[in-house]
Design a protein around this motif. Sequence first.
Motif, PDB file in Angstrom:
ATOM      1  N   PHE A 101     -14.164 -13.586  23.786  1.00  0.00           N
ATOM      2  CA  PHE A 101     -12.781 -13.355  24.233  1.00  0.00           C
ATOM      3  C   PHE A 101     -12.710 -12.166  25.177  1.00  0.00           C
ATOM      4  O   PHE A 101     -11.791 -12.051  25.978  1.00  0.00           O
ATOM      5  CB  PHE A 101     -11.805 -13.228  23.059  1.00  0.00           C
ATOM      6  N   SER A 102     -13.700 -11.254  25.124  1.00  0.00           N
ATOM      7  CA  SER A 102     -13.714 -10.135  26.062  1.00  0.00           C
ATOM      8  C   SER A 102     -14.154 -10.588  27.451  1.00  0.00           C
ATOM      9  O   SER A 102     -13.818  -9.961  28.450  1.00  0.00           O
ATOM     10  CB  SER A 102     -14.641  -9.029  25.554  1.00  0.00           C
ATOM     11  N   GLU A 103     -14.909 -11.690  27.511  1.00  0.00           N
ATOM     12  CA  GLU A 103     -15.389 -12.201  28.794  1.00  0.00           C
ATOM     13  C   GLU A 103     -14.401 -13.161  29.437  1.00  0.00           C
ATOM     14  O   GLU A 103     -14.463 -13.418  30.628  1.00  0.00           O
ATOM     15  CB  GLU A 103     -16.728 -12.925  28.596  1.00  0.00           C
TER      16      GLU A 103
ATOM     17  N   SER B 114      -4.817 -16.062  27.276  1.00  0.00           N
ATOM     18  CA  SER B 114      -3.404 -15.734  27.415  1.00  0.00           C
ATOM     19  C   SER B 114      -2.992 -14.745  26.329  1.00  0.00           C
ATOM     20  O   SER B 114      -3.462 -14.812  25.190  1.00  0.00           O
ATOM     21  CB  SER B 114      -2.553 -17.008  27.313  1.00  0.00           C
ATOM     22  N   ASP B 115      -2.108 -13.828  26.706  1.00  0.00           N
ATOM     23  CA  ASP B 115      -1.697 -12.769  25.782  1.00  0.00           C
ATOM     24  C   ASP B 115      -0.564 -13.279  24.891  1.00  0.00           C
ATOM     25  O   ASP B 115       0.583 -12.851  24.998  1.00  0.00           O
ATOM     26  CB  ASP B 115      -1.252 -11.529  26.578  1.00  0.00           C
TER      27      ASP B 115
ATOM     28  N   ARG C 206      -3.495 -12.464  19.943  1.00  0.00           N
ATOM     29  CA  ARG C 206      -3.559 -11.052  19.534  1.00  0.00           C
ATOM     30  C   ARG C 206      -3.864 -10.932  18.047  1.00  0.00           C
ATOM     31  O   ARG C 206      -4.670 -10.093  17.642  1.00  0.00           O
ATOM     32  CB  ARG C 206      -2.238 -10.346  19.865  1.00  0.00           C
ATOM     33  N   MET C 207      -3.247 -11.773  17.246  1.00  0.00           N
ATOM     34  CA  MET C 207      -3.477 -11.709  15.803  1.00  0.00           C
ATOM     35  C   MET C 207      -4.875 -12.214  15.440  1.00  0.00           C
ATOM     36  O   MET C 207      -5.499 -11.712  14.507  1.00  0.00           O
ATOM     37  CB  MET C 207      -2.411 -12.503  15.055  1.00  0.00           C
TER      38      MET C 207
END
Length: 232
Positions: free
Chosen positions: A145-147, A151-152, A157-158
Amino acid sequence: MWHIIWNELYDSTTLPVICLFCSCVLAACYWKRLPNPMQVLAIFLFFNLFIEIAARIASHVWRQNLPLLHLYTLGEYLLLSAFYWQILDRESVFRRYFRWIVGGVFLLVVLNTVFLQKLTEFNSYAKTLVQILIILYALDYAFRFSEQSLSDTVLNRMLRLINAAILVYYCGSLFVFMSSQFEIKTQGALRILWHINTVLNLIFHIIVFYALWIITFPPQKLSSSSEQASSS
C-alpha cells in the motif's frame, strides 16, 4: 461460583476480553454496514471471544485448556489468512499461491498436534509458525500500500491502522511464544513477558474496536457552507 467470576473480572487479562466483547457486539449489531474484509475480521473476533470464554471455563472445570489453544491457533491462521486474502494485492505471492500456502501451514499445524506437541501440551512450534506467517502477510500489505496510490477512503485508512496493530501485536507476541520454553525451564522467571503480551493484546483490541467504530459510524465531512460559517 461468584468468587470465580469476580476473580476473572479483576484479572488484568480480562481487559482485552472486555474490549473484544465490545467489538463483537458492535460488529453483530451493525453487520450490514461492514465491508467484506471487516466482516471476515469480525468472524475472527467472534471466534476469538468464544475461545477466550471457553478457555476460562475449561481452566476452572477441568484445570486444562491447552486443547483450545491448538484449536485457536488453527482458526486464527485460517481466518486471518481469509482477511488478508481480501485486502492483499492480486500480485502478492500470498494471494497467487493462497491455497498452497494455507494448505501447507494447515497440514504442519495438524501434524505438530498429532506427532510433536499433543493436545495437552503447549503448541509453541505451531503458534510460532502461524505468527510468522501472519507477520509476513502484514508486511506484504504494508509495503504494497506504500507503493500504490490507494484512494484515501475511511476503509483504507482503517485497514492500514488494523494492519499496523497486527504487526505490533504479533511481533511482540512472537517473541513471547518463542521464549515460552525458557519460561517453563526457569519456572516462571520470565512471567513478565506474558504481562507484556497482555498489554499488546489490549492495545490491539482497542485499535480494532476504534477501526470498527469509525467504519460503522464514519465521521461526516463539513459542507463548504458550514465551513464558511464556522470560519466567519
